[in-house]
Enzyme design. Structure first.
Site, PDB file in Angstrom:
ATOM      1  N   ILE A  15       3.204  94.919  12.941  1.00  0.00           N
ATOM      2  CA  ILE A  15       4.010  96.146  12.888  1.00  0.00           C
ATOM      3  C   ILE A  15       3.704  97.060  14.076  1.00  0.00           C
ATOM      4  CG2 ILE A  15       2.496  97.578  11.407  1.00  0.00           C
ATOM      5  CD1 ILE A  15       6.330  97.216  11.205  1.00  0.00           C
ATOM      6  N   SER A  37      -8.826  97.831  18.598  1.00  0.00           N
ATOM      7  CA  SER A  37      -8.441  96.511  18.112  1.00  0.00           C
ATOM      8  C   SER A  37      -9.634  95.590  18.190  1.00  0.00           C
ATOM      9  CB  SER A  37      -7.295  95.961  18.966  1.00  0.00           C
ATOM     10  OG  SER A  37      -7.132  94.583  18.705  1.00  0.00           O
ATOM     11  N   ARG A  38      -9.799  94.765  17.158  1.00  0.00           N
ATOM     12  CA  ARG A  38     -10.913  93.815  17.175  1.00  0.00           C
ATOM     13  C   ARG A  38     -10.635  92.681  18.144  1.00  0.00           C
ATOM     14  NH1 ARG A  38     -10.426  91.988  11.265  1.00  0.00           N
ATOM     15  NH2 ARG A  38      -8.419  91.571  12.243  1.00  0.00           N
ATOM     16  N   LYS A  91       2.538 102.322   5.447  1.00  0.00           N
ATOM     17  CA  LYS A  91       2.699 102.101   4.012  1.00  0.00           C
ATOM     18  C   LYS A  91       2.032 100.783   3.645  1.00  0.00           C
ATOM     19  CE  LYS A  91       4.880  98.938   3.138  1.00  0.00           C
ATOM     20  NZ  LYS A  91       5.037  97.452   3.444  1.00  0.00           N
ATOM     21  N   ASP A 169       4.157  94.526  -1.434  1.00  0.00           N
ATOM     22  CA  ASP A 169       4.086  95.016  -0.042  1.00  0.00           C
ATOM     23  C   ASP A 169       5.498  95.320   0.469  1.00  0.00           C
ATOM     24  OD1 ASP A 169       2.587  95.418   2.624  1.00  0.00           O
ATOM     25  OD2 ASP A 169       4.130  93.949   3.116  1.00  0.00           O
TER      26      ASP A 169
HETATM   27  P1  NAP Z   1      -1.000  92.234  10.526  1.00  0.00           P
HETATM   28  O1  NAP Z   1       0.031  91.562  11.375  1.00  0.00           O
HETATM   29  O2  NAP Z   1      -1.948  91.385   9.743  1.00  0.00           O
HETATM   30  O3  NAP Z   1      -1.772  93.218  11.480  1.00  0.00           O
HETATM   31  C1  NAP Z   1      -2.759  94.074  11.024  1.00  0.00           C
HETATM   32  C2  NAP Z   1      -3.746  94.302  12.153  1.00  0.00           C
HETATM   33  O4  NAP Z   1      -4.772  95.151  11.660  1.00  0.00           O
HETATM   34  C3  NAP Z   1      -4.439  93.042  12.627  1.00  0.00           C
HETATM   35  O5  NAP Z   1      -3.730  92.422  13.669  1.00  0.00           O
HETATM   36  C4  NAP Z   1      -5.762  93.565  13.075  1.00  0.00           C
HETATM   37  O6  NAP Z   1      -5.581  94.084  14.375  1.00  0.00           O
HETATM   38  C5  NAP Z   1      -6.034  94.791  12.230  1.00  0.00           C
HETATM   39  N1  NAP Z   1      -7.027  94.577  11.170  1.00  0.00           N
HETATM   40  C6  NAP Z   1      -8.141  95.325  10.945  1.00  0.00           C
HETATM   41  N2  NAP Z   1      -8.826  94.882   9.908  1.00  0.00           N
HETATM   42  C7  NAP Z   1      -8.173  93.802   9.451  1.00  0.00           C
HETATM   43  C8  NAP Z   1      -8.416  92.906   8.395  1.00  0.00           C
HETATM   44  N3  NAP Z   1      -9.482  93.029   7.592  1.00  0.00           N
HETATM   45  N4  NAP Z   1      -7.537  91.893   8.189  1.00  0.00           N
HETATM   46  C9  NAP Z   1      -6.440  91.751   8.993  1.00  0.00           C
HETATM   47  N5  NAP Z   1      -6.176  92.589  10.021  1.00  0.00           N
HETATM   48  C10 NAP Z   1      -7.030  93.611  10.244  1.00  0.00           C
HETATM   49  O7  NAP Z   1      -0.310  93.214   9.481  1.00  0.00           O
HETATM   50  P2  NAP Z   1       1.034  94.027   9.663  1.00  0.00           P
HETATM   51  O8  NAP Z   1       2.177  93.203   9.195  1.00  0.00           O
HETATM   52  O9  NAP Z   1       1.106  94.614  11.012  1.00  0.00           O
HETATM   53  O10 NAP Z   1       0.817  95.141   8.534  1.00  0.00           O
HETATM   54  C11 NAP Z   1      -0.047  96.245   8.715  1.00  0.00           C
HETATM   55  C12 NAP Z   1       0.450  97.363   7.808  1.00  0.00           C
HETATM   56  O11 NAP Z   1       1.786  97.684   8.198  1.00  0.00           O
HETATM   57  C13 NAP Z   1       0.527  96.965   6.329  1.00  0.00           C
HETATM   58  O12 NAP Z   1       0.146  98.033   5.517  1.00  0.00           O
HETATM   59  C14 NAP Z   1       2.003  96.621   6.125  1.00  0.00           C
HETATM   60  O13 NAP Z   1       2.432  96.845   4.788  1.00  0.00           O
HETATM   61  C15 NAP Z   1       2.657  97.604   7.081  1.00  0.00           C
HETATM   62  N6  NAP Z   1       3.987  97.176   7.513  1.00  0.00           N
HETATM   63  C16 NAP Z   1       4.212  95.889   7.947  1.00  0.00           C
HETATM   64  C17 NAP Z   1       5.506  95.490   8.284  1.00  0.00           C
HETATM   65  C18 NAP Z   1       5.824  94.116   8.770  1.00  0.00           C
HETATM   66  O14 NAP Z   1       7.009  93.759   8.849  1.00  0.00           O
HETATM   67  N7  NAP Z   1       4.862  93.278   9.153  1.00  0.00           N
HETATM   68  C19 NAP Z   1       6.566  96.409   8.164  1.00  0.00           C
HETATM   69  C20 NAP Z   1       6.284  97.714   7.784  1.00  0.00           C
HETATM   70  C21 NAP Z   1       4.989  98.083   7.443  1.00  0.00           C
HETATM   71  P3  NAP Z   1      -6.661  93.924  15.505  1.00  0.00           P
HETATM   72  O15 NAP Z   1      -6.835  92.452  15.665  1.00  0.00           O
HETATM   73  O16 NAP Z   1      -5.995  94.593  16.619  1.00  0.00           O
HETATM   74  O17 NAP Z   1      -7.907  94.598  15.022  1.00  0.00           O
END
Ligand code: NAP
Length: 309
Positions: A15, A37-38, A91, A169
């Site tokens: 996101i 970012s990690r 969110k 989610d």
């Molecule tokens: P994601 O692709 O898994 O990315 C989350 C990022 O957070 C990871 O790339 C990582 O970034 C960091 N992170 C830190 N601690 C972590 C852990 N324990 N496990 C996994 N990642 C960790 O997730 P996302 O889809 O972007 O979602 C993040 C938030 O945005 C959620 O709350 C989700 O509901 C919301 N969201 C997502 C979307 C969507 O379409 N994907 C849409 C709207 C809202 P680093 O490697 O840089 O540390």
């Protein structure tokens, strides 16, 4: 115009890359100044391994945007608020209601803005739907939120873990729109959660809710939908039927299309964040998260076949 607020972004995942980075380029009141970012770095921007290092290294940051999964975000938000920074939360705003209430109290104590975002509320047609529904009696609401988890969440383990919410989610996006377009508060009556036998969170859920004036609301969330994806909210009223499609991007009134607009959800969220900071206010609406929490409290659980990517 005064200088832009310097913003630090945490968690460079799906996101952050797809929405937050492009949106920030279009909101002049905020300037992306650092990331934590990690795993990743961005060209020409200071990058830190985690939020503590970023807060220690970047004295000029005024605001932090947390784009990490809900598990672990509480500690990051506490660190930012204690350091006197304004905070914007993706969110769902937390893994539970009480932790977000604690954040709201801390932000108030520290005199900083806390913005618990609901991006789907910023979809193009949501405010018009709310206006259309403001003075008609609601008869019935039907929510159908069905998408393919393999397509939208490849490799994301956190969504299946406690606090990851499973199908809620995306489902919480529907509930965020529902609780915006209806003026009546919504009560959860019953829920059924379908949980893969190898996971800790539901892959599908059916909710029965009711408005304060007694109109039934049925919601069906399912992560097993392949082919066309469905994000619809249909509201039958004593006047026109109001149908939101594509998560609130399209609006039909009595079957006639009224709005079909491009996605500006995240630009609107960041503009609102800057506005809240300017006004010295917070915006923390827990109604969607409360309904999800109630579904976990009250929901009958049914084990279904294991899920494999
Ligand atoms: P994601 O692709 O898994 O990315 C989350 C990022 O957070 C990871 O790339 C990582 O970034 C960091 N992170 C830190 N601690 C972590 C852990 N324990 N496990 C996994 N990642 C960790 O997730 P996302 O889809 O972007 O979602 C993040 C938030 O945005 C959620 O709350 C989700 O509901 C919301 N969201 C997502 C979307 C969507 O379409 N994907 C849409 C709207 C809202 P680093 O490697 O840089 O540390």
């Amino acid at each position: 115009m005064s200088d832009p607020i310097q913003l630090g972004l945490v968690g460079l995942g799906t996101i952050a890359r797809n929405q937050h980075l492009p949106a920030l380029e279009e909101v002049p009141e905020l300037r992306l100044a650092a990331i934590a970012s990690r795993n990743a770095t961005l060209d020409d921007l200071p990058s830190y391994h985690d939020i503590d290092a970023m807060l220690a290294g970047e004295a000029g940051l005024g605001a932090i945007s947390l784009c990490t999964p809900p598990q672990g975000r509480f500690a990051q938000a506490v660190a930012a608020i204690r350091a006197g920074r304004h905070v914007m939360l993706e969110k769902p705003p937390g893994t539970g209601v009480s932790e977000v209430q604690a954040l709201a109290r801390l932000a108030e104590e520290k005199g900083v803005t806390l913005f618990a975002t609901w991006h789907s509320r910023e979809a193009a047609a949501v405010e018009l739907a709310r206006a259309l529904l403001s003075d008609v009696a609601i008869r019935r609401v039907e929510i159908t939120w069905k998408e393919d988890v393999r397509h939208w969440h490849p490799g994301q383990e956190w969504i299946w873990e406690p606090g990851g919410l499973g199908v809620f989610d995306p489902g919480i996006n529907a509930l965020s729109v529902l609780t915006r377009i209806l003026r009546d508060p919504v009560r959860l009556e019953r829920a059924e959660l379908e949980i893969p036998s190898n996971k800790q969170a539901p892959i599908a859920a059916q909710l029965a809710m009711e408005t304060a004036s007694g109109a039934p609301i049925a919601a069906e969330f399912d992560w097993r939908q392949t082919g066309p994806q469905t994000w619809d909210i249909r509201v039958e009223t004593e006047g026109p039927e109001v149908l939101l499609r594509e998560g609130g991007a399209r609006l039909y009134v009595d079957g006639q299309e009224r709005i079909a607009a491009e996605d500006r959800e995240y630009r609107r969220l960041y503009a609102r964040f800057a506005e809240l900071i300017g006004a010295g206010r917070s915006d923390v609406d827990l109604a969607p998260l409360q309904l999800v929490a109630d579904a976990f409290l009250l929901g009958a659980q049914r084990a279904v076949e294991p899920f494999h990517e």
